[in-house]
Design a protein around this motif. Structure first.
Motif, short mmCIF file in Angstrom:
data_model
loop_
_atom_site.label_atom_id
_atom_site.label_comp_id
_atom_site.label_asym_id
_atom_site.label_seq_id
_atom_site.Cartn_x
_atom_site.Cartn_y
_atom_site.Cartn_z
N ARG A 290 0.08 -14.75 -6.65
CA ARG A 290 -1.49 -14.75 -6.21
C ARG A 290 -1.82 -13.29 -6.29
NH1 ARG A 290 -2.53 -19.69 -4.69
NH2 ARG A 290 -0.85 -21.24 -4.39
N LEU A 291 -3.34 -13.17 -6.14
CA LEU A 291 -3.87 -11.93 -6.11
C LEU A 291 -4.19 -11.61 -4.76
CD1 LEU A 291 -6.77 -12.55 -8.66
CD2 LEU A 291 -4.80 -11.17 -9.15
N GLY A 292 -4.00 -10.28 -4.59
CA GLY A 292 -4.13 -9.44 -3.24
C GLY A 292 -5.18 -8.48 -3.23
N GLU A 293 -5.66 -8.35 -4.69
CA GLU A 293 -6.78 -7.19 -4.53
C GLU A 293 -7.67 -7.47 -5.96
OE1 GLU A 293 -7.49 -2.39 -4.86
OE2 GLU A 293 -5.66 -2.95 -5.00
N LEU A 294 -9.01 -7.45 -5.61
CA LEU A 294 -9.92 -7.18 -6.83
C LEU A 294 -10.63 -5.79 -6.67
CD1 LEU A 294 -12.23 -7.68 -9.02
CD2 LEU A 294 -13.52 -9.00 -7.35
N HIS A 320 -9.92 -3.70 -11.79
CA HIS A 320 -8.26 -3.95 -11.53
C HIS A 320 -8.05 -4.95 -10.60
CE1 HIS A 320 -9.43 -0.74 -8.66
NE2 HIS A 320 -8.24 -1.32 -7.93
N LEU A 321 -6.91 -5.73 -10.92
CA LEU A 321 -6.57 -6.77 -9.93
C LEU A 321 -5.10 -6.54 -9.67
CD1 LEU A 321 -7.71 -9.92 -12.38
CD2 LEU A 321 -8.79 -9.08 -10.13
N ALA A 322 -4.86 -6.71 -8.56
CA ALA A 322 -3.19 -6.80 -8.09
C ALA A 322 -2.59 -7.86 -7.66
CB ALA A 322 -3.32 -5.62 -6.90
N VAL A 323 -1.57 -8.16 -8.37
CA VAL A 323 -0.87 -9.40 -7.85
C VAL A 323 0.19 -8.92 -6.61
CG1 VAL A 323 -0.58 -10.44 -10.17
CG2 VAL A 323 0.95 -8.92 -9.62
N GLY A 324 0.08 -9.76 -5.64
CA GLY A 324 0.92 -9.62 -4.45
C GLY A 324 -0.06 -9.17 -3.29
N MET A 325 0.76 -8.27 -2.32
CA MET A 325 0.21 -8.04 -1.22
C MET A 325 -1.26 -7.51 -1.20
SD MET A 325 1.78 -5.72 2.13
CE MET A 325 3.07 -6.84 2.40
N SER A 326 -1.92 -8.30 -0.01
CA SER A 326 -3.39 -7.91 0.10
C SER A 326 -3.24 -6.78 1.23
CB SER A 326 -4.24 -9.16 0.83
OG SER A 326 -4.25 -10.25 -0.01
N TYR A 327 -4.70 -5.91 1.28
CA TYR A 327 -4.76 -4.98 2.40
C TYR A 327 -5.48 -5.76 3.56
CZ TYR A 327 -3.83 -1.24 -1.02
OH TYR A 327 -3.50 -0.58 -2.05
N PRO A 328 -4.75 -5.80 4.72
CA PRO A 328 -5.31 -6.75 5.65
C PRO A 328 -6.80 -6.02 6.04
CG PRO A 328 -3.04 -5.93 6.30
CD PRO A 328 -3.61 -5.31 5.22
N GLU A 329 -7.24 -5.06 5.94
CA GLU A 329 -8.48 -4.55 6.41
C GLU A 329 -9.76 -5.49 5.43
OE1 GLU A 329 -6.76 -0.67 4.47
OE2 GLU A 329 -5.97 -2.69 5.46
N GLY A 332 -7.90 -9.96 3.52
CA GLY A 332 -6.97 -10.65 2.59
C GLY A 332 -5.70 -11.18 3.37
N ARG A 333 -5.18 -12.34 2.94
CA ARG A 333 -3.92 -12.85 3.66
C ARG A 333 -2.74 -13.04 2.74
NH1 ARG A 333 -8.11 -17.56 6.05
NH2 ARG A 333 -9.32 -16.23 7.14
N ASN A 334 -2.85 -12.70 1.79
CA ASN A 334 -1.53 -12.76 0.56
C ASN A 334 -0.49 -11.78 1.26
OD1 ASN A 334 -0.53 -14.25 -1.37
ND2 ASN A 334 -0.51 -12.34 -2.81
N ASP A 335 0.87 -12.34 1.09
CA ASP A 335 1.90 -11.88 1.69
C ASP A 335 2.84 -11.63 0.65
OD1 ASP A 335 3.71 -10.46 3.60
OD2 ASP A 335 4.62 -12.47 3.68
N SER A 336 3.39 -10.43 0.43
CA SER A 336 4.28 -10.37 -0.86
C SER A 336 4.94 -8.87 -0.72
CB SER A 336 3.76 -10.48 -2.07
OG SER A 336 4.52 -10.09 -3.31
N ALA A 337 6.11 -8.57 -1.33
CA ALA A 337 6.74 -7.54 -1.20
C ALA A 337 6.33 -6.69 -2.37
CB ALA A 337 8.47 -7.33 -1.48
#
Length: 367
Positions: A290-294, A320-329, A332-337
């Protein structure tokens, strides 16, 4: 002879990026090739009244670790690393690879193993950052390896890099404050918006960002900087995206990446090269698909692909799109290593539409 541009970069990192003040405990970390810049940062921290702790990474240390470490050693987190994540006020990290592909022969499963082991540290640092308890900044020191990846001479790469960091200006700190105004304007324009539609060659992707915060990257966490970003609604991504440039992660280059999303999840992943590694990283954990960042690049001073994401994700006219962890600020709620950024160039035939309004056409903002 000291390079005055490195001295200027150290000043930007300490005075602008991390705003070091008297009594701040500052971790200064980097490879041995970065010693001239690390020393300049050390001196600048002392001038600011900070309390510096230096962690020098030896050349060849990472490949040696992955070659020789047992599973128990892959799981082990050193007490100084735990202490730094919990107690330090500032972390200044300088990359200075002598060989950008030194991990290309490592078993991806071992890299994923180590990422899972260090995930709690990353989570804790993100939590403390979001709470305003921890400041961090990442930069690099120009080396022959980075220059070769960018297909430039070292001298030309140094000029390019320090110029992107505004270290050729009379007052780089003031220049960054001024540069940040446009990025803040664009981030504020995105406030309250909902649907983002990204079109380009091989790309037709819709995301929902309702209730999420767009953050203006103003040279605080990355140097150089120049983007604004958020964490999309985790189940909203729908459609396909083709990434224009090779995506480098963990020392491996994956080229020709194409992802298809349904209900926020990557349901099909293809690559022209190293597809197996791409799929292995996406299978690291539930959040890795899942996406953690746009992020939307807005630094038009970075005008070429360099194979270094620190620069490439800031290129004006790209997303750019990042799969994985979101930045909490961002909310975003996606959790990943995993947190793996991939760049899509929209400068030739691309557009970004937000709630039905064109925001960017052919890589240029029109709002």
């Amino acid at each position: 002879m000291k390079d005055q541009r490195a001295e200027a970069l150290a000043c930007v990192l300490v005075r602008h990026s991390s705003a070091v003040k008297a009594g701040d405990v500052c971790l200064i970390e980097g490879e041995s090739m970065a010693e001239p810049l690390l020393l300049a940062i050390y001196e600048e921290v002392l001038r600011a009244g900070g309390l510096p702790i230096v962690n020098l990474i030896m050349e060849g240390q990472s490949p040696a670790f992955f070659k020789l470490a047992s599973d128990k050693q892959l799981d082990w987190i050193s007490p100084p690393a735990r202490w730094g994540a919990e107690e330090a006020d500032v972390r200044l990290r300088v990359m200075a690879d002598a060989n950008t592909r030194e991990l290309s022969g490592v078993d991806p499963a071992r890299q994923a193993h180590r990422q899972l082991a260090t995930k709690p540290l990353m989570e804790r640092m993100m939590e403390r950052t979001a709470a305003g308890q921890f400041r961090w900044s990442l930069t690099l020191f120009p080396t022959q390896a980075y220059a070769a990846e960018a297909e430039m001479s070292l001298a030309d790469y140094e000029d390019f890099y320090y110029r992107a960091c505004l270290c050729d200006r009379d007052d780089p700190v003031a220049a960054w404050r001024k540069q940040s105004e446009e990025v803040r304007r664009l981030a504020e324009w995105m406030s309250g918006k909902e649907e983002v539609h990204i079109n380009g060659p091989g790309t037709d992707l819709r995301l929902n960002v309702a209730g999420r915060r767009f953050i203006a990257a103003e040279g605080k966490h990355n140097m150089p900087d120049g983007e604004f970003f958020t964490g999309p609604i985790e189940d909203s991504a729908s459609g396909e995206v083709t990434f224009s440039y090779p995506a480098v992660y963990g020392g491996r280059e994956v080229a020709g990446v194409r992802l298809r999303f349904k209900d926020g999840k990557v349901v099909d992943a293809q690559a022209e090269r190293n597809e197996e590694f791409l799929v292995q990283m996406l299978d690291t954990d539930d959040g890795a698909r899942r996406l953690g960042e746009l992020g939307i690049g807005a630094n038009y001073g970075i005008d070429r692909f360099t194979k270094e994401i620190l620069l490439d994700e800031k290129i004006g006219g790209t997303i750019h799109l990042a799969v994985g962890m979101s930045y909490p600020e961002t909310g975003g709620r996606n959790d990943s290593a995993v947190h793996w950024d991939m760049v899509c160039d929209l400068r030739k035939g691309g557009r970004i539409t937000v709630d039905g309004v064109e925001m960017q056409v052919d890589g240029r903002f029109v709002v």
